[in-house]
Design a protein around this motif. Structure first.
Motif, PDB file in Angstrom:
ATOM      1  N   ASN A 154       0.842  -1.198   0.000  1.00  0.00           N
ATOM      2  CA  ASN A 154       0.000   0.000   0.000  1.00  0.00           C
ATOM      3  C   ASN A 154       0.875   1.245   0.000  1.00  0.00           C
ATOM      4  N   GLY A 155       0.262   2.365  -0.304  1.00  0.00           N
ATOM      5  CA  GLY A 155       1.000   3.605  -0.363  1.00  0.00           C
ATOM      6  C   GLY A 155       1.445   3.925  -1.783  1.00  0.00           C
ATOM      7  N   ALA A 156       2.370   4.855  -1.904  1.00  0.00           N
ATOM      8  CA  ALA A 156       2.877   5.286  -3.200  1.00  0.00           C
ATOM      9  C   ALA A 156       4.199   4.598  -3.502  1.00  0.00           C
ATOM     10  N   PRO A 157       4.627   4.582  -4.761  1.00  0.00           N
ATOM     11  CA  PRO A 157       5.914   3.948  -5.087  1.00  0.00           C
ATOM     12  C   PRO A 157       7.045   4.501  -4.233  1.00  0.00           C
ATOM     13  N   HIS A 159       7.152   4.552  -1.130  1.00  0.00           N
ATOM     14  CA  HIS A 159       6.653   5.061   0.149  1.00  0.00           C
ATOM     15  C   HIS A 159       5.513   4.173   0.653  1.00  0.00           C
ATOM     16  N   GLY A 161       2.658   2.533   2.838  1.00  0.00           N
ATOM     17  CA  GLY A 161       1.754   3.311   3.686  1.00  0.00           C
ATOM     18  C   GLY A 161       0.799   2.473   4.499  1.00  0.00           C
ATOM     19  N   PRO A 224       4.032  -1.108  -3.910  1.00  0.00           N
ATOM     20  CA  PRO A 224       3.010  -0.058  -3.748  1.00  0.00           C
ATOM     21  C   PRO A 224       2.952   0.833  -4.979  1.00  0.00           C
ATOM     22  N   VAL A 225       1.741   1.078  -5.461  1.00  0.00           N
ATOM     23  CA  VAL A 225       1.583   1.840  -6.705  1.00  0.00           C
ATOM     24  C   VAL A 225       0.559   2.956  -6.560  1.00  0.00           C
ATOM     25  N   GLY A 226       0.291   3.392  -5.327  1.00  0.00           N
ATOM     26  CA  GLY A 226      -0.656   4.475  -5.117  1.00  0.00           C
ATOM     27  C   GLY A 226      -2.046   4.094  -5.576  1.00  0.00           C
ATOM     28  N   LEU A 227      -2.645   4.919  -6.423  1.00  0.00           N
ATOM     29  CA  LEU A 227      -3.980   4.635  -6.930  1.00  0.00           C
ATOM     30  C   LEU A 227      -3.966   3.662  -8.101  1.00  0.00           C
ATOM     31  N   HIS A 228      -2.791   3.252  -8.532  1.00  0.00           N
ATOM     32  CA  HIS A 228      -2.697   2.343  -9.671  1.00  0.00           C
ATOM     33  C   HIS A 228      -2.818   0.885  -9.214  1.00  0.00           C
ATOM     34  N   GLY A 236      -6.528   3.895 -12.175  1.00  0.00           N
ATOM     35  CA  GLY A 236      -6.042   4.928 -11.270  1.00  0.00           C
ATOM     36  C   GLY A 236      -6.825   6.205 -11.393  1.00  0.00           C
TER      37      GLY A 236
END
Length: 379
Positions: A154-157, A159, A161, A224-228, A236
């Motif tokens: 989870n989280g952004a690439p 990062h 989360g 982790p890929v954020g909304l992707h 996304g």
């Protein structure tokens, strides 16, 4: 059948704190069971002090404790331990989520209780199970998210989360409800109670099955890929000309062809070698996303919603919590707080034909509010 309470007549005794056990016992209270919540003398369940967001009441506590009776006990005192024994002699379910080993040291371990009270169903919720190197570890929701790898996907690439709600606590609660319902059905068949045991870690591990299988059998964990999405594109959030974000999820080739032809009005994109199948779009995700983003950036949210809806493309707004609070699909149900004020909770997600559309939630109890009455009743 309207107004039926399927758990009416059941007595649930819950030695509980925080979220997982209280949320599970609250389900039974909502279904008509009598739930006696055992709390520490003085401060009570520490979740009462998590915050004061709901007109002075903690948000978690209001959510997970309406419809219960509050009894303050110190089970280290012989007279209070004896009262708990009398309660359990009449109970159908005993639920607890104390620290590992605490309930056994107090003399109320589940195996011993069921020997004394054969129809009793016991439910023990732990962090990491009751044996092994992690059994004694403190298991706050965030820490279990970390240990189970949930934050790693989870989280952004770059990062990882934390998931923004207490998903391990909530999931463990749901698993407890499922386990207790199975145990009640089994008791109806055999006449005997049984043990239900679950942990927050096992709950999170179950959800991590797909990433785990990818790691063990394909040699690569999803990042982790954020909304992707690690294996779907386009997937996304994309910003419209008026600064709004709409999310789309293209799940198959038919949808991709419709997106290109009916929304973008460029059917040739669907057969471009860079984008002609799911694997190609993921491999060329930067180009895929850049093309989609450029189209969204030239049109307002209203224009994009109209086009996506007309083409039957799955989409959703990336809402703030404030947006969610006014969402037309959000159902609410009133609850009475400790001091008599009213607040609106989210209505229970499961609806039954025998319940009103807007359920009547019980009141949130004060610390020890029912102690005197219960002590007299079970004297």
């Amino acid at each position: 059948m309207q107004g039926l309470k399927p758990y009416a007549g059941l007595l649930v005794v819950s030695l509980e704190q925080a979220v997982a056990a209280p949320l599970a016992s609250c389900h039974f209270a909502q279904g008509g069971a009598r739930v006696i919540k055992i709390e520490r003398e003085g401060e009570g369940d520490f979740a009462r002090k998590y915050d004061s967001a709901v007109k002075g009441t903690a948000s978690y506590f209001a959510w997970a404790n309406h419809g219960k009776e509050s009894l303050c006990l110190d089970i280290k005192r012989p007279e209070d331990a004896a009262l708990l024994e009398r309660l359990l002699a009449r109970a159908d379910i005993f639920l607890q989520n104390l620290a590992p080993g605490a309930i056994d040291r107090a003399g109320f371990g589940s195996e011993a209780l069921r020997r004394k009270y054969p129809r009793l169903i016991t439910c023990d919720i732990s962090g990491y199970g009751e044996s092994g190197a992690f059994a004694e570890m403190k298991a706050y929701d965030f820490l279990v998210q970390c240990e189970s790898g949930l934050v790693a996907v989870n989280g952004a690439p770059g990062h990882p989360g934390r998931i923004g709600v207490s998903v391990c606590d909530i999931g463990a609660s749901m698993n407890a409800i499922i386990g207790l319902q199975k145990a009640l059905i089994a008791r109806g068949i055999t006449g005997q109670g049984s043990a239900v045991k679950l942990s927050l870690f096992d709950t999170a591990a179950d959800w991590m099955t797909v990433p785990l299988m990818h790691t063990v059998y394909a040699g690569k964990a999803p990042q982790p890929v954020g909304l992707h999405h690690p294996s779907i594109a386009p997937y996304g959030g994309f910003t419209t000309a008026d600064g709004q974000v709409l999310a789309i999820s293209i799940q198959n080739e038919r949808e991709w062809v419709k997106l290109c032809a009916d929304v973008f009005e460029r059917p040739e994109i669907a057969v471009d070698p860079r984008f002609c199948n799911a694997a190609a779009r993921v491999k060329n995700r930067p180009d895929t996303d850049m093309m989609v983003a450029a189209y969204f950036a030239k049109r307002t949210r209203a224009e994009m919603e109209a086009r996506l809806r007309a083409a039957s493309i799955a989409y959703g707004a990336v809402n703030s919590v404030a947006d969610f609070a006014s969402h037309p699909a959000l159902r609410r149900a009133p609850v009475t707080l400790e001091d008599g004020q009213e607040a609106d909770l989210v209505a229970p997600p499961v609806r039954h034909s025998f319940e009103p559309e807007i359920p009547q939630l019980g009141r949130v109890p004060k610390v020890g509010e029912h102690s005197t009455a219960i002590r007299a009743e079970f004297a």
